[in-house]
Enzyme design. Structure first.
Site, short mmCIF file in Angstrom:
data_model
loop_
_atom_site.label_atom_id
_atom_site.label_comp_id
_atom_site.label_asym_id
_atom_site.label_seq_id
_atom_site.Cartn_x
_atom_site.Cartn_y
_atom_site.Cartn_z
N TYR A 202 165.97 70.53 78.66
CA TYR A 202 164.75 69.84 78.25
C TYR A 202 163.59 70.23 79.16
O TYR A 202 162.51 70.61 78.69
CB TYR A 202 164.99 68.34 78.30
CG TYR A 202 163.86 67.51 77.74
CD1 TYR A 202 163.82 67.19 76.40
CD2 TYR A 202 162.82 67.04 78.56
CE1 TYR A 202 162.78 66.43 75.87
CE2 TYR A 202 161.79 66.29 78.05
CZ TYR A 202 161.77 65.98 76.70
OH TYR A 202 160.74 65.22 76.19
N ASP B 215 161.02 67.66 58.74
CA ASP B 215 162.01 67.04 59.62
C ASP B 215 163.40 67.48 59.17
O ASP B 215 163.61 67.73 57.98
CB ASP B 215 161.91 65.52 59.59
CG ASP B 215 162.46 64.87 60.86
OD1 ASP B 215 163.69 64.95 61.07
OD2 ASP B 215 161.68 64.30 61.63
#
Length: 273
Positions: free
Chosen positions: A173, A38
């Protein structure tokens, strides 16, 4: 009794919280060891708080509580060299990689970001980041010769145009998630001779910080009444992380050993409404 993923190693991006953490815990419950990646820092263009080092540490704690091994690395999926280093570190420590969950992604871009920048920022993370993740792990999976499974995290916005609301970030997106379907199919062909399956999972809205934040709620609240219907067919506003983790666990298990190249919706009927 051994779990379905005993002896397997799963690489998961965006693993500090949300779907990534849910997938890590779900697979660890059935025996998998985890390589958790991450970024653990804020990206200036993003409109809501991203995961932190403390979040990633919580994922580590939850996996270790299940008596599984986990290697956690803070790395940006946009950075090809950093992703390769993260994968190499995990493989060295855990003995390989069998499952890849390319899950890292961003949603809303903050107000004031120049539209072309907003569009590219989402593409870099949600599409190029997935490419970097898979290409960091696939050569090792091929060399191991023990097969494997890859799942890309898409969205219902990969399978419909209803998310196109004239916002450059949201357009990015939708474009990125649509492209993941193409990568799923291309990579399924590339990797099938090595007994590596590639699928994508496409959730409706999931109860995670990417959806449950002020910026996203403002956008949804200001959508015109005659705009696209963003509700689900079934009587549920959001699905839970566990709903997606259950689908992912099936896709990467031997129960789905001949399932490849599939775009699997987990959408409470969003797409058929």
């Amino acid at each position: 009794m051994a779990g379905r993923f005993e002896g397997k190693v799963a690489l998961i991006t965006g693993a500090a919280r949300g779907q990534g953490r849910g997938h890590a815990v779900r697979l660890a419950q059935e025996g998998a060891d985890i390589i958790a990646v991450d970024i653990c820092r804020q990206i200036d263009a993003v409109a809501y708080p991203l995961a932190t080092s403390a979040d990633l540490a919580e994922t580590v704690s939850e996996v270790e509580a299940l008596d599984r091994r986990i290697v956690a690395v803070e790395a940006d999926v946009r950075d090809t060299k950093a992703m390769q280093a993260a994968v190499d570190e995990g493989i060295t420590a855990l003995g390989g990689v069998d499952i890849v969950l390319a899950n890292a992604g961003i949603g809303m871009i903050r107000d004031g970001v120049e539209p072309a920048t907003a569009f590219r920022e989402v593409l870099e993370i949600n599409l190029v980041g997935v490419w970097n993740t898979v290409h960091a792990a696939a050569p090792a999976m091929i060399e191991q010769g023990r097969g494997g499974s890859i799942v890309l995290t898409g969205s219902v916005m990969a399978l419909t145009g209803r998310g196109g609301i004239g916002n450059a970030g949201m357009e990015g997106y939708g474009a990125a998630k649509h492209a993941l379907v193409g990568l799923t199919r291309s990579w399924a062909n590339w990797l099938a001779p090595h007994h590596i399956r590639v699928n994508s999972v496409h959730p409706t809205g999931v109860n995670t910080p990417m959806i449950m934040n002020e910026a996203m709620q403002e956008v949804l609240a200001t959508m015109p009444a005659d705009g696209p219907d963003m509700s689900n067919l079934m009587d549920v506003q959001l699905v839970e992380v566990s709903d997606i983790s259950n689908a992912v666990a099936w896709l990467v298990s031997d129960e789905a050993r001949y399932v490849t190249g599939v775009a699997l919706p987990v959408d409470a009927g969003f797409l058929v409404k």
